[in-house]
Write a protein that holds these residues in place. Sequence first.
Motif, mmCIF file in Angstrom:
data_model
loop_
_atom_site.group_PDB
_atom_site.id
_atom_site.type_symbol
_atom_site.label_atom_id
_atom_site.label_comp_id
_atom_site.label_asym_id
_atom_site.label_seq_id
_atom_site.Cartn_x
_atom_site.Cartn_y
_atom_site.Cartn_z
ATOM 1 N N LYS A 186 0.829 -1.214 0.000
ATOM 2 C CA LYS A 186 0.000 0.000 0.000
ATOM 3 C C LYS A 186 0.861 1.260 0.000
ATOM 4 C CE LYS A 186 -4.047 -2.037 2.270
ATOM 5 N NZ LYS A 186 -4.848 -2.104 3.514
ATOM 6 N N LEU B 267 0.952 4.087 -3.020
ATOM 7 C CA LEU B 267 0.452 5.344 -2.477
ATOM 8 C C LEU B 267 -1.026 5.256 -2.104
ATOM 9 C CD1 LEU B 267 1.825 8.699 -3.975
ATOM 10 C CD2 LEU B 267 1.222 8.163 -1.613
ATOM 11 N N GLU C 124 -1.438 4.267 0.976
ATOM 12 C CA GLU C 124 -1.113 4.809 2.297
ATOM 13 C C GLU C 124 0.200 5.587 2.193
ATOM 14 O OE1 GLU C 124 -2.908 4.632 4.958
ATOM 15 O OE2 GLU C 124 -4.303 2.969 4.606
ATOM 16 N N ARG C 125 0.456 6.414 3.179
ATOM 17 C CA ARG C 125 1.729 7.131 3.284
ATOM 18 C C ARG C 125 2.409 6.733 4.590
ATOM 19 N NH1 ARG C 125 1.927 11.786 -0.352
ATOM 20 N NH2 ARG C 125 -0.151 12.226 -1.199
ATOM 21 N N THR D 7 7.383 9.508 -2.095
ATOM 22 C CA THR D 7 5.921 9.457 -2.105
ATOM 23 C C THR D 7 5.291 10.459 -1.144
ATOM 24 O OG1 THR D 7 5.864 7.656 -0.473
ATOM 25 C CG2 THR D 7 5.911 7.034 -2.804
ATOM 26 N N SER D 8 5.997 10.838 -0.103
ATOM 27 C CA SER D 8 5.445 11.800 0.857
ATOM 28 C C SER D 8 5.300 13.191 0.248
ATOM 29 C CB SER D 8 6.333 11.871 2.104
ATOM 30 O OG SER D 8 6.312 10.645 2.803
ATOM 31 N N ARG E 234 1.594 15.197 -4.339
ATOM 32 C CA ARG E 234 0.309 15.780 -3.979
ATOM 33 C C ARG E 234 -0.827 14.849 -4.396
ATOM 34 N NH1 ARG E 234 1.038 22.215 -5.591
ATOM 35 N NH2 ARG E 234 2.795 22.619 -4.168
ATOM 36 N N ARG E 235 -1.945 14.975 -3.695
ATOM 37 C CA ARG E 235 -3.083 14.083 -3.916
ATOM 38 C C ARG E 235 -3.516 14.051 -5.382
ATOM 39 N NH1 ARG E 235 -6.709 11.819 -0.488
ATOM 40 N NH2 ARG E 235 -5.795 12.976 1.249
ATOM 41 N N ARG E 236 -3.538 15.203 -6.029
ATOM 42 C CA ARG E 236 -4.027 15.242 -7.406
ATOM 43 C C ARG E 236 -3.065 14.575 -8.388
ATOM 44 N NH1 ARG E 236 -1.524 19.409 -10.215
ATOM 45 N NH2 ARG E 236 -0.380 20.912 -8.921
ATOM 46 N N ARG E 237 -1.819 14.349 -7.941
ATOM 47 C CA ARG E 237 -0.823 13.713 -8.814
ATOM 48 C C ARG E 237 -0.766 12.207 -8.602
ATOM 49 N NH1 ARG E 237 0.408 16.192 -13.075
ATOM 50 N NH2 ARG E 237 2.215 14.808 -13.229
ATOM 51 N N ILE E 238 -1.486 11.694 -7.604
ATOM 52 C CA ILE E 238 -1.414 10.261 -7.315
ATOM 53 C C ILE E 238 -1.830 9.390 -8.500
ATOM 54 C CG2 ILE E 238 -2.395 8.414 -5.888
ATOM 55 C CD1 ILE E 238 -2.306 10.330 -3.521
ATOM 56 N N ARG F 178 0.561 6.429 -10.130
ATOM 57 C CA ARG F 178 0.186 5.016 -10.158
ATOM 58 C C ARG F 178 0.250 4.399 -11.547
ATOM 59 N NH1 ARG F 178 -4.942 5.653 -6.107
ATOM 60 N NH2 ARG F 178 -3.778 5.618 -4.138
#
Length: 229
Positions: free
Chosen positions: A46, A50, A52-53, A66-67, A70-74, A78
């Motif tokens: 996970k 990504l 989970e972080r 991965t930290s 940004r959320r929109r780049r996930i 992937r």
Amino acid sequence: MIHFENVYKRYPSGREALKGISFQMEKGSIAFLTGPSGAGKSTVLKLIALIERPSRGTVLINSQNTSRIRRRRIPYFRRQIGTIFQDHKLLYDRTVFDNVALPLVISRLQHREIARRVRASLDQVGLLQHEQQLPLGLSAGEQQRVGIARAIASRPELVIADEPTGNLDPALSLEIMQLFMRFNEVGVTVLIATHDLKLIDRLGQNQFKLLDGKLMNGLDDSLGIATQA
């Protein structure tokens, strides 16, 4: 390709799933992640995908921290990873073709390219003749191969699999694992979480052994894999 450095993961419930693990896998290597239920295998996967972080420590995938993603780049992150689940996660009201095509449609590839990639992936897993069937008409092993075809259709550099043979008999399990070996032979990095130690021993591949959130072994650096307990 994969680099964990002193990684901890604590869930909101308070459970500490990972306790300071460090390991790395070079591009083009293959390894199995082993250990009993609750050892932390799924958490490692996970973190890679990504989903989970980490609570503490650093996870680098293809040199990306991965930290810092940004959320929109996930979703873009992937695309380089093919993820395979034990329960297939297929859409049972869609054909085999449509199931494999789904991530390519989301990526907005052209219809002709989608068709070419889907059929190439189904051919690799021996299911091209079943492209217009619904998943419920397939055996458990065939359904798992549909999931694998979907994961490789986007031509990922990295494939991760969470207990991909958990519901299969020994003969089908070996068949599925041999598929992963063939992907690795053409340069795909592969990490598989499994509890099937007999099968791993038969294949003769390297292992990361997890117990209670800690890595219990080191692996051969000459194979492009290294760990630190």
